[in-house]
Structures are given as C-alpha cells and as structure tokens.
Enzyme design. Sequence first.
Site, short mmCIF file in Angstrom:
data_model
loop_
_atom_site.label_atom_id
_atom_site.label_comp_id
_atom_site.label_asym_id
_atom_site.label_seq_id
_atom_site.Cartn_x
_atom_site.Cartn_y
_atom_site.Cartn_z
N CYS A 36 -15.23 3.03 35.46
CA CYS A 36 -13.88 3.57 35.66
C CYS A 36 -13.61 4.69 34.67
CB CYS A 36 -12.84 2.45 35.48
SG CYS A 36 -11.13 3.00 35.69
N CYS A 41 -7.06 2.49 29.01
CA CYS A 41 -6.43 1.45 29.84
C CYS A 41 -6.72 0.08 29.25
CB CYS A 41 -6.95 1.55 31.27
SG CYS A 41 -6.32 0.26 32.36
N CYS A 46 -9.19 -3.52 31.26
CA CYS A 46 -10.57 -3.99 31.09
C CYS A 46 -11.02 -3.78 29.65
CB CYS A 46 -11.53 -3.24 32.02
SG CYS A 46 -11.28 -3.54 33.77
N PHE A 74 1.07 -29.21 39.84
CA PHE A 74 1.23 -27.76 39.64
C PHE A 74 0.68 -27.05 40.89
CE2 PHE A 74 0.30 -29.78 35.54
CZ PHE A 74 1.41 -29.41 34.78
N GLU A 91 5.45 -29.66 42.11
CA GLU A 91 5.61 -28.30 41.58
C GLU A 91 7.05 -28.13 41.11
OE1 GLU A 91 5.63 -24.60 40.42
OE2 GLU A 91 3.72 -25.43 41.11
N ASP A 103 -3.74 -27.78 38.34
CA ASP A 103 -4.01 -26.36 38.04
C ASP A 103 -2.78 -25.79 37.34
OD1 ASP A 103 -4.83 -23.75 37.92
OD2 ASP A 103 -4.67 -23.36 40.07
N CYS A 120 -7.11 -21.43 33.69
CA CYS A 120 -7.40 -20.04 33.33
C CYS A 120 -7.48 -19.87 31.82
CB CYS A 120 -6.35 -19.10 33.92
SG CYS A 120 -4.67 -19.42 33.34
#
Length: 416
Positions: A63, A75, A78, A280, A300, A348, A374
Amino acid sequence: MSTQTVTIKSLGAQGDGIAHCPDGPVYVPFALPGETVAIAKVKDQGTVMSITEASADRRDPVCRHFGPEGINGTCGGCSLQHLADQPYHAFKRELVVSALRSKGLTPPVDDLVICRPGERRRAVFAARKTEKGLLLGFSQANSHHIVAIEECPVTSPGIVSRFDAIRAIGLSMVANAEPFRITVLETLSGLDISVEGIKSVNDKQRRTLTETVLAMRGIARVSLSGEILIEPQKPIIEFGGIPVSPPAGGFTQATKQAEDAMAELMLAHVGKSKRIADLFCGSGTFALRLARIGRVHAVEAEDKALKALDFAARNTQGLKPVSVEKRDLFRRPLMTSELKNYDAVVFDPPRAGAEVQCKELARSTVKKIVAVSCNPLTLARDLAILTEGGYRVTRVTPVDQFLWSPHVEAVAVLEK
C-alpha cells in the site's frame, strides 16, 4: 531527542521492533529483527531515519500509504506490511501462544488461519470537513492526524471503489471541522453507512443527504448514532446462508472469510449438542448456524441486535427453536443453576473478555465450550479460569481476521 544506531532484537506485541539500549528497551515502528537502523529517539520511542542493514524478511509494502514514507502520512491501519508472509504468520500465532503461556496454559495451537487481502467488509474511517471537501482515511498511529487514503488493500474493493460516494455522504451531514467516524459495512444489498461523532443534522442537511443518496446506486442505509436517516434498501448479510438485517451501527465480524472459519471450528466441536447457549450473540453470527443442529438460547445486551436475530430465526425454515434474552452478561452472567440446562455453550465477548461469566461456567456441568476472542490476553485469562474449574482446552486456532495489524482472533474449544 537523540540520534543513534541500534540493532533490532525482536518484535513487540504491537509489531514494533525492539532494540535494547543502556537506558532500556526502545520501540521502533517499521523495523524488523536483525536490522541495524539509525533512529531518532525520544524516551523509549524510536523513529527510523535510515536502514543500515535490512532483514532478509523485509519486503516492499503493498500500500502506498504504509510506513514512514506513506503518501499523505503514515496510515495507522497497518503495521506489518513490510514483514514477509512466513515470519508474519509465525508472529501472529505467537501472540496467542505467548498469551496462553503467561497463564500457564500450553494447549495445542494450530497454524494461523490465513485471510486474504481485500476481504474486509467492515471498516471504520476517520473523517473531517476541510476547505477542499471531506478528509477520509485512517488516523496515524498514536495521533489525531487523519491520513487521507486513496487505496486500501485490506478493505473490500466494494468499499474502496465508493470512497467518493462515502465522502459525499459524510460531507452532506457535517457542519464544522470536528473529526467524526464513518463505519461502512458492505452488505448484499449495498453499503450500510453508520456515522458517529456528529451531534445532529438539521432539516436542510437531511434533505441534502436524501438527495445525495437517492442520486447514487448501491447505498442501502445511512444512520447517525444508530438513528436511521435514509434506507433505500434494507441491508442484508448472511450468517451461514441465513439472511439477517443487522441494526444500524451494530457489530459484525470484519471479514466473512474469518467468520466462516470460526463458525466451522465452532460447529465441529459442538457436534450434535441438543441444547446450546450462545452468549454475547450479537445479531446471530453463530446462533443461527447452531439452530440447524439444536435448540439455541441466545443472550445479548443490545436490544436491536436481538430483534434482528429473532426476526431472522422466525423467518427461516428448518431451524430448531431459538429463544432470545436481553441481558448484560458483565453484570448478570448466566448462573451455574441456569447453565445446567445446556450441553454446550459458545461465547464471543468484546475485547474485555468474559471473566465474570467464566467463573460461573467453571462451576457448571456444561460438557462443551467454544470461546471466541479478539484479544489473546483476556482469552488466556478466561481459559485459565475454566481450566481451574476442570475444563480441558483441547485446541486453540488463531485466525488472521485483522490483516497486517498486531491484532488476532482466536477460537478455543474446551470440554469437561
């Protein structure tokens, strides 16, 4: 500020090169292990001035906005495009392995599930009105400076090709130069654009927005802080082939490729379980798939997400019963007495993890658990709680949902 030449010894958790200096470690973005670099040093942060000896693992970024020489600035989207594939994949896997090790856990960890460029269907852009129009891009790392982008190899071409349209929509809604956020989700019926950080729009702005959107093709919905402003078409995504209309600004996995990989791992472990709790659950990413094999109770805190899930379940033939419950699992986890009703549990949670819920799960008799996360650090903490309660982590799979960033998704499967 001082200048000096250093040798990079390792990569840190954020993807920065780490050099060891007499006064402590120095973190150098865009430098790789084994490289000798001249840096400008401020406290424990270094900026690459030149590379004296480059690593064999260094490659050209894909990029034009990446790195210190990026167009319009560096940026912040990344941080690892300069690292060759094999060491990059090893780095991502090691993030999960080291997090688990920090809690004394050494389960089998699979190779990284690789995701391709151009797969990201959901992107959050920074934006600000200027004299020349709308500045749209990503914030520079550790800065409020917005780097205007003209390309993004991570993001779906269906979003990148509509940058002009996204700018026009944002510009029609903003009256001042304060920065705000534009979240774009690519759906089967067009782009779902959610704006946050603008207090309100007046009648004139609404008319301008309506005229702008109706003159375009491929825009499904525009919302402001969850309020739908215009919806030419209902946004539709599919969870395992089941159509769902997600709430405005609601959570969706960043890439369909990663979502499908995680769902496959989950379904393989849950097997033929008859009674399943999905905690979740969001709009039904996993719950709707699970309803093909057993009864599902989906929990949720977000009411609109639950309504989207419930509507999809009621309007899809061939599913087992799906019940929904609005509940803040951080404050009111499912108790051990409630968990006895289930053969399997899937959870999750957000990045903070599910510590309180895992303390209840650890005391339960649920046979199978699938944990999706995550954040490797909170995942490791939660898995440690479960193992103390008698669960065995049989497999952990890292998934590269966040390409060329220091973030990684992971799926852990447990049994008792």
